[in-house]
Design an enzyme around this catalytic site. Structure first.
Site, mmCIF file in Angstrom:
data_model
loop_
_atom_site.group_PDB
_atom_site.id
_atom_site.type_symbol
_atom_site.label_atom_id
_atom_site.label_comp_id
_atom_site.label_asym_id
_atom_site.label_seq_id
_atom_site.Cartn_x
_atom_site.Cartn_y
_atom_site.Cartn_z
ATOM 1 N N HIS A 1 -19.448 44.044 -10.831
ATOM 2 C CA HIS A 1 -18.687 43.461 -11.006
ATOM 3 C C HIS A 1 -17.636 44.201 -12.260
ATOM 4 C CE1 HIS A 1 -15.233 39.968 -11.522
ATOM 5 N NE2 HIS A 1 -15.379 40.446 -13.319
ATOM 6 N N GLU B 1 -6.287 40.455 -11.177
ATOM 7 C CA GLU B 1 -8.138 40.268 -11.338
ATOM 8 C C GLU B 1 -8.854 38.062 -10.180
ATOM 9 O OE1 GLU B 1 -11.561 40.994 -13.764
ATOM 10 O OE2 GLU B 1 -9.643 41.357 -14.970
ATOM 11 N N HIS C 1 -11.298 35.349 -9.363
ATOM 12 C CA HIS C 1 -12.508 34.344 -9.823
ATOM 13 C C HIS C 1 -12.983 33.861 -9.072
ATOM 14 C CE1 HIS C 1 -13.111 32.669 -14.796
ATOM 15 N NE2 HIS C 1 -13.735 33.981 -13.893
ATOM 16 N N HIS D 1 -16.116 33.463 -7.352
ATOM 17 C CA HIS D 1 -17.308 32.867 -7.339
ATOM 18 C C HIS D 1 -17.166 31.462 -8.366
ATOM 19 C CE1 HIS D 1 -18.952 36.003 -4.743
ATOM 20 N NE2 HIS D 1 -19.893 35.674 -5.348
ATOM 21 N N GLU E 1 -20.085 34.545 -21.730
ATOM 22 C CA GLU E 1 -18.582 34.793 -21.862
ATOM 23 C C GLU E 1 -17.472 34.250 -22.029
ATOM 24 O OE1 GLU E 1 -18.283 35.838 -17.156
ATOM 25 O OE2 GLU E 1 -19.863 37.415 -17.979
ATOM 26 N N SER E 2 -17.615 32.896 -23.586
ATOM 27 C CA SER E 2 -16.542 32.146 -23.911
ATOM 28 C C SER E 2 -15.546 33.086 -24.318
ATOM 29 C CB SER E 2 -17.279 31.517 -24.569
ATOM 30 O OG SER E 2 -18.644 30.926 -24.991
ATOM 31 N N SER F 1 -13.377 42.248 -6.029
ATOM 32 C CA SER F 1 -14.622 41.381 -5.253
ATOM 33 C C SER F 1 -14.974 41.431 -4.375
ATOM 34 C CB SER F 1 -14.006 40.572 -5.863
ATOM 35 O OG SER F 1 -14.891 39.274 -5.780
#
Length: 720
Positions: free
Chosen positions: A48, A92, A94, A96, A311-312, A529
């Protein structure tokens, strides 16, 4: 004090590192890594973040042009739109996270792409999304689509950006792995773009935004692996978003940029603090020291590993001009956001991580990004598709209603009506036509946005499928009256370690490269991805193309709705190509044949012709021909204008063939339009007229009321 776990082969494998990669780490640092260092390498060397399977091929894509201010490599691409202004955009995935936790996965996908845009100094003005789900009757599809759509709307609506376009599909190949691709675009002054390369030794490294928690730890590594029956265990790797905090973060960031305090800035996305700090140092040829006890946290006893890999959401990292510290801090205090100096830039090539005076990681920074593994994966050419078997003559009215009422080709209003499409008051054209259009605030200019790909084509013939994705985006912009400017890509594929999958990727990249070069639409940003598989079953190759076009004035905007009395004119050649067509898939239940060939010279010639004919006053409306061919395009134009059409012709291939480089247009002066086409070497043919309340396709008739009920009711019947 918490002790680090032993680095067993199982733990190393769980971090997505193979034996050769772990040996490479040992060779680079001359010792066994600490647990925190293992996490950092895992984050930076996963698929990634490092693009280790795709870099070789991404380098072949055309990325430059006189309109390009900044191409791939930054948070987003930047393209000149004249008058000292630029459009900043990116798409981009997202995927998964959205399959594991649909609402938060999709919401944080929107949040992440918005940060990519305003990190560059641009105020977001438009969003799109491209969604792929499994079969409509699959037990997970209803919860996935409802969760994803609610998540996109919940974040984008609260943040305050209009969603103006996108696409949606359903196919069994996505049963175990949905796709959620998020696009955002913003406006900036062309001479005030902000970049991520750090500069200056001893400069403060500043943490901005929301506090750090344990959500999303390991998310980037999770996104670089296939799914299996342990999927529920991955739920803690999904981030949690807060759009109201993001709105404040955007306002604070843009205000901060105006103070002159920013040397460089990077959003914290995949791999959080690790990736943002490493990228800033690497691009500036500097090292970075971080003191993690200064990081604002919202949970107790967080370890260095957790802080570096969290990854907050709604966080940024900045290198600050030290003399501007008080002014910069005051901005973030005003917006009630954290502002903490957490480290500094250093001259040595080191990534030094300290926590309470203890060294948790001490690594060569360049090795984390510049020497990440790069693979030349073996790949197999996709075999040539067998020709289509005999296709019967269909009942045209019945076939059209089947298509128009299907999940794949029915109205998408059920989705986009859950989004705010007009916030900011500059939306000129909402979703539901060829492209969304947003006015450049305070001017008469506008930008058009579209997202396109036909995965069936890409599987049957990756090179033609890649070409077609770009060509359809080009047509959608031209049919709107916009001059195509540039593209972003979101390349969704299965496991690249399988030569057949890698062959799909290579073929699509070659096709995309052909098309963006021929159509002057360079790729300026994007995302790859991979590993979109569950239990070894891959998705369809889905290289989504997001494209942006410019209308110099709103007078160039071409309507979709024809007017009573207009002639209907078909632009482009029709041979009746039915391979991989919507008709075969949805009506006849067959997926076979080759993708349609894409003549890029014809695409360009015909697109320019449409825009020139409108400028000459010879077009009243236009719509490109894509899935479902002439019949579906005629139906959509009739619905857009709420007026009947009468189209001449006969034969299944004529009505439903998917030959490329075609448009259906309405004209009040068809003779002049045909003459203009002849003089320009463009195939132009009068095929009918506008009027009445019936769609008449040859001998077949469909009442407009029946067509509208079928088309508008498709998704509500299934999910609403």
């Amino acid at each position: 004090m918490q002790t680090d776990p032993a680095l067993t082969p199982e733990l190393i494998a769980a971090h997505g590192l193979n034996d050769a990669e772990y040996k490479r780490i040992l060779d680079l640092i001359g010792r066994e890594p600490t647990f925190t260092e293992l996490g950092i390498f895992s984050a930076m060397w996963n698929e990634h973040c490092s693009y280790k399977s795709s870099k070789k091929w991404l380098r072949t894509l055309p990325t430059e042009g006189p309109q390009v201010i900044c191409g791939p490599g930054e948070n987003a691409g930047v393209v000149d739109i004249g008058d000292g202004q630029a459009v900043v955009f990116k798409m981009e995935s997202h995927n998964h996270p959205s399959y594991i936790e649909p609402y938060q996965g999709a919401a944080t996908g929107v949040g992440g792409i918005l940060r990519d845009v305003f990190t560059m100094g641009a105020r977001p003005i438009a969003a799109m999304n491209a969604l792929s789900f499994g079969r409509v009757d699959h037990p997970k599809t209803r919860s996935l689509i409802n969760g994803v759509v609610e998540g996109i709307g919940g974040y984008g609506n609260a943040f305050g950006v209009p969603t103006v376009g996108g696409e949606l599909r359903f196919d069994a190949a996505y049963d175990g792995n949905c796709l959620v691709n998020a696009f955002a675009a913003g406006l900036a002054d062309a001479d005030a773009i902000f970049y991520s390369a750090a500069s200056g030794v001893g400069m403060p490294v500043v943490y901005l935004g929301a506090k750090t928690g344990r959500d999303g730890v390991g998310g980037a590594t999770m996104a670089s692996a296939e799914f299996d029956d342990t999927i529920e265990e991955k739920r803690p790797t999904v981030q949690v978003g807060d759009p109201f905090t993001e709105k404040r973060l955007m306002e604070a960031t843009l205000e901060l940029m105006a103070t002159g305090a920013v040397i460089s800035i990077q959003d914290m996305g995949a791999a959080g603090l690790t990736c943002s700090a490493v990228e800033m140092g690497d691009k500036g040829d500097l090292g970075v020291r971080l003191d993690l006890e200064r990081v604002p946290v919202r949970e107790e006893n967080m370890t260095a590993y957790e802080m570096m890999l969290s990854e907050s959401q709604e966080r940024m990292l900045m290198v600050l001009r030290p003399e501007k510290e008080a002014e910069a801090r005051a901005v973030f205090d005003k917006w009630d956001l954290d502002f903490a100096i957490v480290g500094e830039t250093i001259a040595e090539d080191r990534f030094l991580i300290m926590l309470d005076g203890e060294v948790k990681a001490d690594l060569p920074l360049k090795a984390l990004s510049g020497t990440a593994p790069e693979y030349d994966r073996p790949w197999e050419e996709t075999p040539e598709a067998a020709p289509v078997g005999e296709v019967p003559e269909v009942d045209v009215a019945e076939a059209l209603l089947t298509l128009a009422g299907s999940a794949n080709y029915g109205s998408r209003a059920w989705v986009w009506q859950q989004y705010d499409t007009t916030v900011m008051a500059d939306t000129v054209r909402v979703p539901g036509s060829d492209a969304g259009v947003v006015r450049v605030h305070g001017t008469d200019k506008a930008l058009a946005f579209t997202a396109d790909v036909t995965p069936r084509y890409c599987k049957a013939n990756p090179r033609q499928g890649g070409r077609q994705a770009v060509a359809e985006a080009y047509r959608n912009l031209c049919a709107t009256g916009a001059r195509p400017l540039a593209t972003t890509d979101n390349l969704n594929f299965g496991n690249p370690e399988k030569p057949a999958i890698m062959g799909q990727f290579v073929g699509c990249i070659k096709g995309i490269g052909d098309a963006v070069a021929a159509l002057d639409m360079p790729i300026v940003s994007g995302n790859v991805s991979l590993y979109n598989e569950t239990d070894g079953r891959a998705i369809l190759p889905t290289p989504t193309i997001g494209a942006v076009g410019l209308l110099e004035t709103l007078d160039q905007l071409i309507p979709t709705a024809p007017q009573d009395g207009d002639a209907l004119v078909l632009i482009g050649e029709t041979a009746g190509h039915l391979g991989q067509s919507a008709l075969l898939a949805e009506v006849l239940g067959r997926v076979e044949g080759d993708a349609p060939a894409v003549d890029l010279e014809a695409e360009r010639r015909h697109g320019e012709f449409v825009r020139e004919a409108f400028a000459a006053g010879l077009l009243r409306a236009a719509h490109d021909l894509g899935d479902g061919g002439l019949a579906m395009a005629a139906a959509e134009m009739a619905l857009a204008g709420d007026v009947g059409l009468e189209v001449e012709g006969a034969g299944t291939g004529w009505w439903f063939g998917e030959d490329q480089a075609r448009y259906l247009v309405a004209s009040a002066d068809a003779d002049a339009l045909v003459a203009m086409g002849l003089s320009g070497g463009v195939a132009v043919q009068v095929v009918g007229r506008v009027g009445g309340d019936v769609l008449k396709l040859g001998e077949a008739e469909v009442k407009l009321t029946d067509l509208r009920a079928t088309h508008s009711g498709a998704l509500p019947r299934l999910f609403g």
